[in-house]
Design a protein around this motif. Structure first.
Motif, PDB file in Angstrom:
ATOM      1  N   LYS A 100       0.372   8.342   1.095  1.00 37.87           N
ATOM      2  CA  LYS A 100       0.437   9.483   1.299  1.00 37.87           C
ATOM      3  C   LYS A 100       1.833   9.036   2.254  1.00 37.87           C
ATOM      4  O   LYS A 100       2.903   9.694   2.021  1.00 37.87           O
ATOM      5  CB  LYS A 100      -0.211  10.144   2.151  1.00 37.87           C
ATOM      6  CG  LYS A 100      -1.449  10.551   1.172  1.00 37.87           C
ATOM      7  CD  LYS A 100      -3.020  11.426   2.206  1.00 37.87           C
ATOM      8  CE  LYS A 100      -4.346  10.456   2.872  1.00 37.87           C
ATOM      9  NZ  LYS A 100      -5.199  10.159   2.127  1.00 37.87           N
TER      10      LYS A 100
ATOM     11  N   GLY B 131       0.852  -1.259   0.245  1.00 34.07           N
ATOM     12  CA  GLY B 131      -0.030  -0.100   0.331  1.00 34.07           C
ATOM     13  C   GLY B 131       1.007   1.270   0.097  1.00 34.07           C
ATOM     14  O   GLY B 131       0.385   2.079   0.569  1.00 34.07           O
TER      15      GLY B 131
ATOM     16  N   GLN C  98       3.321   5.029  13.685  1.00 35.68           N
ATOM     17  CA  GLN C  98       1.733   5.706  13.235  1.00 35.68           C
ATOM     18  C   GLN C  98       1.776   7.382  13.678  1.00 35.68           C
ATOM     19  O   GLN C  98       0.501   7.566  12.846  1.00 35.68           O
ATOM     20  CB  GLN C  98       1.088   5.429  14.931  1.00 35.68           C
ATOM     21  CG  GLN C  98       0.566   4.019  14.581  1.00 35.68           C
ATOM     22  CD  GLN C  98       1.614   2.771  15.035  1.00 35.68           C
ATOM     23  OE1 GLN C  98       2.515   2.855  15.372  1.00 35.68           O
ATOM     24  NE2 GLN C  98       1.097   1.304  14.897  1.00 35.68           N
TER      25      GLN C  98
ATOM     26  N   ALA D 194      -6.647  -6.340   3.380  1.00 36.67           N
ATOM     27  CA  ALA D 194      -5.601  -6.289   3.485  1.00 36.67           C
ATOM     28  C   ALA D 194      -4.285  -7.249   3.723  1.00 36.67           C
ATOM     29  O   ALA D 194      -3.779  -8.294   3.076  1.00 36.67           O
ATOM     30  CB  ALA D 194      -5.120  -4.602   3.016  1.00 36.67           C
TER      31      ALA D 194
ATOM     32  N   VAL E 284      -4.648   2.295   4.032  1.00 33.98           N
ATOM     33  CA  VAL E 284      -5.753   3.416   4.259  1.00 33.98           C
ATOM     34  C   VAL E 284      -6.595   2.132   5.510  1.00 33.98           C
ATOM     35  O   VAL E 284      -6.081   0.797   4.915  1.00 33.98           O
ATOM     36  CB  VAL E 284      -6.785   3.295   3.493  1.00 33.98           C
ATOM     37  CG1 VAL E 284      -7.411   2.296   3.078  1.00 33.98           C
ATOM     38  CG2 VAL E 284      -7.379   4.205   3.903  1.00 33.98           C
TER      39      VAL E 284
HETATM   40  N1  NAP Z   1      -0.833   9.757   6.756  1.00 32.74           N
HETATM   41  C1  NAP Z   1      -0.001   9.731   7.225  1.00 32.74           C
HETATM   42  O1  NAP Z   1       0.065  11.027   7.472  1.00 32.74           O
HETATM   43  C2  NAP Z   1       0.054   8.823   8.105  1.00 32.74           C
HETATM   44  C3  NAP Z   1       0.905   8.890   9.534  1.00 32.74           C
HETATM   45  C4  NAP Z   1       1.014   7.687  10.586  1.00 32.74           C
HETATM   46  C5  NAP Z   1       0.230   6.374   9.860  1.00 32.74           C
HETATM   47  N2  NAP Z   1      -0.181   6.285   8.627  1.00 32.74           N
HETATM   48  C6  NAP Z   1      -1.107   5.302   8.570  1.00 32.74           C
HETATM   49  O2  NAP Z   1      -0.696   4.504   7.504  1.00 32.74           O
HETATM   50  C7  NAP Z   1      -1.305   4.178   6.648  1.00 32.74           C
HETATM   51  C8  NAP Z   1      -1.935   4.696   5.183  1.00 32.74           C
HETATM   52  O3  NAP Z   1      -2.299   5.509   5.623  1.00 32.74           O
HETATM   53  P1  NAP Z   1      -2.179   6.742   4.232  1.00 32.74           P
HETATM   54  O4  NAP Z   1      -3.097   7.993   4.611  1.00 32.74           O
HETATM   55  O5  NAP Z   1      -0.822   6.945   3.287  1.00 32.74           O
HETATM   56  O6  NAP Z   1      -3.186   6.071   3.083  1.00 32.74           O
HETATM   57  P2  NAP Z   1      -4.140   6.337   1.953  1.00 32.74           P
HETATM   58  O7  NAP Z   1      -2.950   7.384   1.321  1.00 32.74           O
HETATM   59  O8  NAP Z   1      -5.538   7.250   2.044  1.00 32.74           O
HETATM   60  O9  NAP Z   1      -4.001   4.751   1.230  1.00 32.74           O
HETATM   61  C9  NAP Z   1      -2.983   3.939   1.215  1.00 32.74           C
HETATM   62  C10 NAP Z   1      -2.847   3.093   0.318  1.00 32.74           C
HETATM   63  O10 NAP Z   1      -4.105   2.197   0.630  1.00 32.74           O
HETATM   64  C11 NAP Z   1      -4.455   1.173  -0.300  1.00 32.74           C
HETATM   65  N3  NAP Z   1      -5.512   0.545  -0.476  1.00 32.74           N
HETATM   66  C12 NAP Z   1      -6.967   2.062  -0.360  1.00 32.74           C
HETATM   67  N4  NAP Z   1      -7.775   0.700  -0.412  1.00 32.74           N
HETATM   68  C13 NAP Z   1      -7.256  -0.040  -0.347  1.00 32.74           C
HETATM   69  C14 NAP Z   1      -8.212  -1.541  -0.322  1.00 32.74           C
HETATM   70  N5  NAP Z   1      -9.486  -1.705   0.122  1.00 32.74           N
HETATM   71  N6  NAP Z   1      -7.937  -2.713   0.058  1.00 32.74           N
HETATM   72  C15 NAP Z   1      -6.295  -2.565   0.084  1.00 32.74           C
HETATM   73  N7  NAP Z   1      -5.747  -1.260  -0.095  1.00 32.74           N
HETATM   74  C16 NAP Z   1      -6.071  -0.467  -0.101  1.00 32.74           C
HETATM   75  C17 NAP Z   1      -3.894   2.296  -1.864  1.00 32.74           C
HETATM   76  O11 NAP Z   1      -3.035   1.403  -2.784  1.00 32.74           O
HETATM   77  P3  NAP Z   1      -3.811   0.863  -4.217  1.00 32.74           P
HETATM   78  O12 NAP Z   1      -4.387   1.713  -4.785  1.00 32.74           O
HETATM   79  O13 NAP Z   1      -2.450   1.629  -4.370  1.00 32.74           O
HETATM   80  O14 NAP Z   1      -3.462  -1.012  -3.745  1.00 32.74           O
HETATM   81  C18 NAP Z   1      -3.301   3.440  -0.961  1.00 32.74           C
HETATM   82  O15 NAP Z   1      -2.722   4.239  -1.922  1.00 32.74           O
HETATM   83  C19 NAP Z   1      -2.866   4.409   7.212  1.00 32.74           C
HETATM   84  O16 NAP Z   1      -2.538   2.996   8.742  1.00 32.74           O
HETATM   85  C20 NAP Z   1      -2.300   5.269   8.924  1.00 32.74           C
HETATM   86  O17 NAP Z   1      -2.946   5.241   9.606  1.00 32.74           O
HETATM   87  C21 NAP Z   1      -0.377   7.280   8.628  1.00 32.74           C
END
Ligand code: NAP
Length: 224
Positions: A20, A16, A141, A89, A82
């Motif tokens: 972001k 994934g 996280q 996943a 996500v």
């Molecule tokens: N954003 C932050 O600042 C941050 C900080 C700390 C921790 N986190 C954690 O890191 C994780 C990712 O956060 P993010 O903000 O990067 O999320 P995101 O951008 O919304 O999504 C990450 C990826 O998840 C995949 N995805 C979406 N729906 C899915 C599904 N149904 N099954 C499998 N994969 C799916 C997509 O990849 P594909 O479409 O390429 O498969 C997407 O590019 C989360 O658990 C979040 O809590 C985020």
């Protein structure tokens, strides 16, 4: 800073890794020499992200594969799908993750209405789903994606709590996170990782209140 030593660094798959959080981690580890595989549900999307990141860094060590193939080919996997897709996943990744460390970065917090989630932690759920042949380690996280993308190759002002039942796996992840330019500390078992998920809710509320995107945490009093 590129790692020029003879030590062969493990290959890291970021499952994934097209969203972001994943790309910032990929760039930080690629910058210090780790081979990186970006995982996605779609091969073309994984390739596109890998190409974009390679171009940004003028390197070619980032590749793209579908999530399960990425897991199979990596030494250590990092889960950044996500949060709402966390369990879905993992269903398809059990075989690919056998015998490996899975770093679970999941914080199950809604951006619009951030509240600490209820136990068990996402990482405990992952460990129960994957079984003892995968060592789940919860980490990252509380590191905002915006911070990861700043000053690549330099240390960022963010401490990372690392949770695992297996302390050897935790130590390996502490080293990996440090290599990516963050301070990292062992912080307890997988049940305690619920606190890091809750802290994410706090940090999102602070980001909103202070109109920033980079609130993070710091630990005092450890002489390590
Ligand atoms: N954003 C932050 O600042 C941050 C900080 C700390 C921790 N986190 C954690 O890191 C994780 C990712 O956060 P993010 O903000 O990067 O999320 P995101 O951008 O919304 O999504 C990450 C990826 O998840 C995949 N995805 C979406 N729906 C899915 C599904 N149904 N099954 C499998 N994969 C799916 C997509 O990849 P594909 O479409 O390429 O498969 C997407 O590019 C989360 O658990 C979040 O809590 C985020």
């Amino acid at each position: 800073m590129i790692n020029n030593t003879a030590e062969k660094l493990p290959t890291i798959a970021i499952l994934g890794g097209t969203g972001k959080e994943g790309p910032g981690l990929a760039m930080r580890w690629a910058t210090v020499g780790y081979p990186i595989i970006i995982g996605s549900r779609k091969l073309e999307k994984a390739h596109a992200t890998a190409t974009r990141l390679n171009e940004k860094l003028s390197i070619d060590s980032i590749t793209g594969l579908q999530n399960n193939d990425a897991a199979c080919q990596a030494d250590i996997c990092v889960l950044t799908v996500v949060a709402t897709a966390h369990q879905a996943a993992l269903q398809g990744l059990k075989l690919g993750l056998k015998g490996k460390i899975l770093v679970d970065a999941t914080a199950r917090v809604e951006f619009r209405d951030p509240k600490p989630p209820k136990p068990p932690s996402a990482a405990r759920i992952a460990q129960d789903m994957l079984g003892p042949e995968t060592k789940v380690v919860a980490a990252l996280q509380n590191v905002p994606s915006h911070l990861l993308k700043q000053n690549l190759g330099a240390t960022i002002d963010s401490d990372v709590l690392v949770f695992a039942d297996d302390k050897t796996a935790a130590s390996e992840v502490v080293k990996l996170v440090q290599a990516g330019g963050m301070r990292a500390y062992y912080a307890g078992d997988l049940d305690s990782a619920i606190v890091a998920e809750g802290l994410t809710a706090v940090l999102i509320q602070m980001n909103k209140y202070y109109s920033v995107k980079t609130a993070s945490i710091g630990i005092n009093g450890l002489d390590v």
